[in-house]
Design a protein around this motif. Structure first.
Motif, mmCIF file in Angstrom:
data_model
loop_
_atom_site.group_PDB
_atom_site.id
_atom_site.type_symbol
_atom_site.label_atom_id
_atom_site.label_comp_id
_atom_site.label_asym_id
_atom_site.label_seq_id
_atom_site.Cartn_x
_atom_site.Cartn_y
_atom_site.Cartn_z
ATOM 1 N N ARG A 258 0.823 -1.206 0.000
ATOM 2 C CA ARG A 258 0.000 0.000 0.000
ATOM 3 C C ARG A 258 0.855 1.253 0.000
ATOM 4 N NH1 ARG A 258 -4.139 2.059 -2.217
ATOM 5 N NH2 ARG A 258 -5.331 3.523 -0.959
ATOM 6 N N VAL A 259 1.977 1.237 0.718
ATOM 7 C CA VAL A 259 2.886 2.382 0.715
ATOM 8 C C VAL A 259 3.446 2.596 -0.687
ATOM 9 C CG1 VAL A 259 5.108 3.235 1.565
ATOM 10 C CG2 VAL A 259 3.504 2.195 3.148
ATOM 11 N N ALA A 260 3.864 1.507 -1.339
ATOM 12 C CA ALA A 260 4.363 1.621 -2.706
ATOM 13 C C ALA A 260 3.271 2.137 -3.647
ATOM 14 C CB ALA A 260 4.881 0.265 -3.184
ATOM 15 N N GLN A 261 2.033 1.701 -3.431
ATOM 16 C CA GLN A 261 0.917 2.145 -4.266
ATOM 17 C C GLN A 261 0.658 3.640 -4.101
ATOM 18 O OE1 GLN A 261 -0.406 -0.232 -6.182
ATOM 19 N NE2 GLN A 261 -1.757 1.167 -7.284
ATOM 20 N N LEU A 262 0.753 4.131 -2.860
ATOM 21 C CA LEU A 262 0.575 5.561 -2.627
ATOM 22 C C LEU A 262 1.642 6.376 -3.349
ATOM 23 C CD1 LEU A 262 -0.337 5.717 1.190
ATOM 24 C CD2 LEU A 262 -1.848 6.145 -0.740
ATOM 25 N N ALA A 263 2.853 5.838 -3.394
ATOM 26 C CA ALA A 263 3.943 6.559 -4.044
ATOM 27 C C ALA A 263 3.771 6.624 -5.552
ATOM 28 C CB ALA A 263 5.281 5.893 -3.702
ATOM 29 N N LEU A 264 2.865 5.842 -6.104
ATOM 30 C CA LEU A 264 2.594 5.904 -7.541
ATOM 31 C C LEU A 264 1.810 7.154 -7.934
ATOM 32 C CD1 LEU A 264 1.623 2.283 -8.677
ATOM 33 C CD2 LEU A 264 3.469 3.692 -9.586
ATOM 34 N N PHE A 265 1.167 7.817 -6.967
ATOM 35 C CA PHE A 265 0.299 8.932 -7.313
ATOM 36 C C PHE A 265 1.024 10.066 -8.038
ATOM 37 C CE2 PHE A 265 -2.797 7.293 -4.049
ATOM 38 C CZ PHE A 265 -3.794 7.031 -4.973
ATOM 39 N N PRO A 266 2.221 10.506 -7.602
ATOM 40 C CA PRO A 266 2.908 11.542 -8.389
ATOM 41 C C PRO A 266 3.196 11.087 -9.818
ATOM 42 C CG PRO A 266 3.880 11.368 -6.206
ATOM 43 C CD PRO A 266 2.931 10.221 -6.334
ATOM 44 N N ALA A 313 11.532 4.071 0.277
ATOM 45 C CA ALA A 313 12.591 3.436 1.057
ATOM 46 C C ALA A 313 12.786 4.131 2.402
ATOM 47 C CB ALA A 313 13.893 3.444 0.258
ATOM 48 N N VAL A 314 12.715 5.458 2.402
ATOM 49 C CA VAL A 314 12.848 6.206 3.658
ATOM 50 C C VAL A 314 11.648 5.937 4.571
ATOM 51 C CG1 VAL A 314 12.939 8.507 4.678
ATOM 52 C CG2 VAL A 314 14.293 7.986 2.630
ATOM 53 N N ALA A 315 10.446 5.972 3.984
ATOM 54 C CA ALA A 315 9.235 5.719 4.775
ATOM 55 C C ALA A 315 9.221 4.318 5.369
ATOM 56 C CB ALA A 315 7.995 5.931 3.910
ATOM 57 N N ALA A 316 9.882 3.369 4.687
ATOM 58 C CA ALA A 316 9.882 1.977 5.146
ATOM 59 C C ALA A 316 10.457 1.831 6.543
ATOM 60 C CB ALA A 316 10.674 1.113 4.165
ATOM 61 N N LEU A 317 11.370 2.696 6.899
ATOM 62 C CA LEU A 317 12.028 2.593 8.206
ATOM 63 C C LEU A 317 11.095 2.948 9.356
ATOM 64 C CD1 LEU A 317 15.414 4.276 7.195
ATOM 65 C CD2 LEU A 317 14.869 1.830 7.252
ATOM 66 N N LYS A 318 10.051 3.721 9.061
ATOM 67 C CA LYS A 318 9.176 4.226 10.126
ATOM 68 C C LYS A 318 7.840 3.497 10.219
ATOM 69 C CE LYS A 318 11.982 7.560 11.338
ATOM 70 N NZ LYS A 318 12.608 7.579 12.690
ATOM 71 N N ILE A 319 7.468 2.776 9.186
ATOM 72 C CA ILE A 319 6.115 2.218 9.123
ATOM 73 C C ILE A 319 5.793 1.256 10.268
ATOM 74 C CG2 ILE A 319 4.613 0.720 7.757
ATOM 75 C CD1 ILE A 319 5.703 2.124 5.301
ATOM 76 N N PRO A 320 6.671 0.296 10.610
ATOM 77 C CA PRO A 320 6.310 -0.616 11.700
ATOM 78 C C PRO A 320 6.008 0.105 13.014
ATOM 79 C CG PRO A 320 8.173 -1.481 10.473
ATOM 80 C CD PRO A 320 7.946 -0.076 9.989
ATOM 81 N N ALA A 321 6.786 1.137 13.319
ATOM 82 C CA ALA A 321 6.548 1.873 14.563
ATOM 83 C C ALA A 321 5.220 2.625 14.517
ATOM 84 C CB ALA A 321 7.699 2.849 14.811
ATOM 85 N N THR A 332 11.405 -4.476 5.426
ATOM 86 C CA THR A 332 12.188 -5.163 4.399
ATOM 87 C C THR A 332 11.368 -5.401 3.131
ATOM 88 O OG1 THR A 332 11.629 -7.233 5.526
ATOM 89 C CG2 THR A 332 13.775 -6.279 6.002
ATOM 90 N N ILE A 333 10.086 -5.689 3.268
ATOM 91 C CA ILE A 333 9.243 -5.892 2.089
ATOM 92 C C ILE A 333 9.118 -4.589 1.295
ATOM 93 C CG2 ILE A 333 6.988 -6.652 1.266
ATOM 94 C CD1 ILE A 333 6.643 -8.113 3.931
ATOM 95 N N THR A 334 8.919 -3.477 2.003
ATOM 96 C CA THR A 334 8.754 -2.180 1.348
ATOM 97 C C THR A 334 9.996 -1.789 0.568
ATOM 98 O OG1 THR A 334 7.309 -1.507 3.177
ATOM 99 C CG2 THR A 334 8.094 0.224 1.712
ATOM 100 N N LEU A 335 11.170 -2.057 1.131
ATOM 101 C CA LEU A 335 12.420 -1.749 0.429
ATOM 102 C C LEU A 335 12.506 -2.512 -0.891
ATOM 103 C CD1 LEU A 335 14.924 -1.758 3.436
ATOM 104 C CD2 LEU A 335 14.157 0.227 2.116
ATOM 105 N N GLY A 336 12.034 -3.761 -0.887
ATOM 106 C CA GLY A 336 12.038 -4.531 -2.128
ATOM 107 C C GLY A 336 11.089 -3.962 -3.162
ATOM 108 N N LEU A 337 9.874 -3.619 -2.745
ATOM 109 C CA LEU A 337 8.885 -3.097 -3.684
ATOM 110 C C LEU A 337 9.257 -1.719 -4.220
ATOM 111 C CD1 LEU A 337 5.540 -4.175 -1.934
ATOM 112 C CD2 LEU A 337 6.691 -5.261 -3.868
#
Length: 424
Positions: A258-266, A313-321, A332-337
């Protein structure tokens, strides 16, 4: 160097993107806030099931209307005097196809994907989310085709802000923790906002006529198949995980996706700004003109894709928290996507060059075949490699699609075909 930067800043497509980027960025922030509230309130397991159903909705929405939205955009550019007829075509084909599409989506969700949502709630969600997404996308495209870029961007911003307000009231202040309850609230929201969007278009451009463009049904179907194929490539991974994984793992993967999908908007905003211009170039000079325009647009799209990938990739570090317990594997999944975003961005100019030059049939064939292979790759990846098999298949599939599109664009011979007959 300064002169080159000044010339770049004067490009109309870059100026239009800059004008629309601020509201788009704001919309992304609110969408991320909604997404975090959903994850924290519903938990990883419920969130995963809901995300899988939402992914299916994003695919189904491209079938609703049978491509009439794209036909409408082309008509606004080339036949503006017939807006009421083509607007009516979009409205009526949407109303006719919506219940059929929802029924098919329900069968897929229950019989193939085994999404664990109560039947009535699932039907309501599929119907209202599909309606809302189809209406919002069509209205936004109408404004873009009329070169009202800011108004189009604020449609997206209003959608994000209003849904965030709903999530804050229902999930935050109201303390709702059950997925089905949340679905009923979002259903009411979807109906109201859809009515508002349609009223905006009618007030500005006039009412739709009671008219169906039967001569355009075949072309519209090609558009629909193409857009459905593209949506499937961006969203099948979440639906696939619902079929092969269990519990919090689905939620962790769904959050990353979903995070990767949101980043598609721009990327999509830039594409929607450029898309009508491919028809204009195609009408003037055929494939040679649209290919030149695609080459001009490619660096912009690639740059946006790279920036979006880094942002993910930057957002991936904060999402679990932010999302809480059950989302530990999301980083780790977000970094791959994130690696797939530049590959997805550069597909748009090559594909739109084919459409603008009247090669929609070829584009549709490419994306249809690619979707079949892509789906098979995801299934094999999930079977043999689990979560990481899906990630590798997702990134590799988009790399192959991008290479195929650009390779074909440069190998096609120039011909007399144009995007559409001259305006009447």
């Amino acid at each position: 160097m300064i002169a080159r930067l000044r010339d770049l800043a004067r490009k109309p497509e870059l100026r239009a993107f800059a004008i629309s980027f601020a509201p788009t960025l704001a919309a992304l922030v609110f969408q991320l806030g909604t997404f975090i509230l959903m994850g924290r309130s519903l938990g990883a397991a419920q969130f995963g099931q809901l995300a899988a159903a939402m992914a299916l909705t994003i695919v189904v929405v491209e079938v609703v209307g049978l491509g009439s939205g794209d036909i409408l955009v082309r008509a606004i550019v080339q036949r503006p005097a017939r807006f009421a007829d083509y607007f009516g075509n979009t409205v009526w084909l949407g109303l006719i196809s919506l219940p059929i599409c929802v029924g098919l989506a329900y069968l897929i969700a229950t019989q193939l994907l085994h999404i664990a949502i109560a039947p009535l709630a699932l039907i309501v969600m599929l119907a209202t989310d599909t309606l809302n997404a189809r209406v919002a996308a069509t209205v936004e495209n109408i404004f873009v085709a009329h070169r009202e870029v800011v108004r189009a961007s604020f449609v997206r911003l209003f959608s994000a802000v209003s849904r965030f307000g709903l999530a804050g009231a229902v999930l935050g202040l109201g303390g709702v923790r059950h997925m089905e309850t949340w679905i009923w609230f979002t259903a009411g929201y979807a109906v109201v906002t859809s009515a508002v969007y349609i009223a905006m278009v009618i007030r500005r451009y006039g009412r739709p006529s009671l008219h169906i463009e039967t001569a355009e049904l075949g072309t519209g179907a090609l558009f629909s198949v193409n857009q459905t194929a593209r949506a499937a490539q961006g969203n099948l991974d979440r639906a696939m995980m619902a079929a092969v994984a269990q519990g919090p793992l689905i939620g962790a993967y769904a959050a990353a996706s979903r995070v990767a999908q949101l980043a598609l908007f721009p990327i999509q905003i830039a594409n929607r700004l450029l898309y009508p211009r491919f028809f204009a170039h195609g009408a003037e000079g055929g494939l040679a003109a649209t290919r030149r325009f695609a080459i001009r647009c490619a660096p912009l799209q690639l740059g946006i894709g790279l920036v979006c990938g880094v942002g993910v990739a930057v957002a991936a570090l904060k999402i679990p928290a932010l999302m809480g317990e059950g989302f530990a594997e999301t980083t780790t999944i977000t970094l791959g996507l994130a690696c797939a975003l530049p590959l997805m961005a550069v597909q748009y100019p090559a594909a739109d060059a084919m459409t603008g030059a009247g090669r929609q049939g070829l584009r549709t064939l490419i994306f249809t075949l690619a979707t079949v292979v892509f789906s098979a790759g995801l299934a094999l990846g999930a079977h043999f490699g689990g979560m990481w098999g899906v990630v590798v298949a997702f990134v590799g599939g988009h790399a192959a699609i991008a290479a195929t599109l650009w390779g074909l664009l440069f190998s096609l011979r120039d011909g007399p075909e144009v995007a559409a007959p001259p305006a009447t």
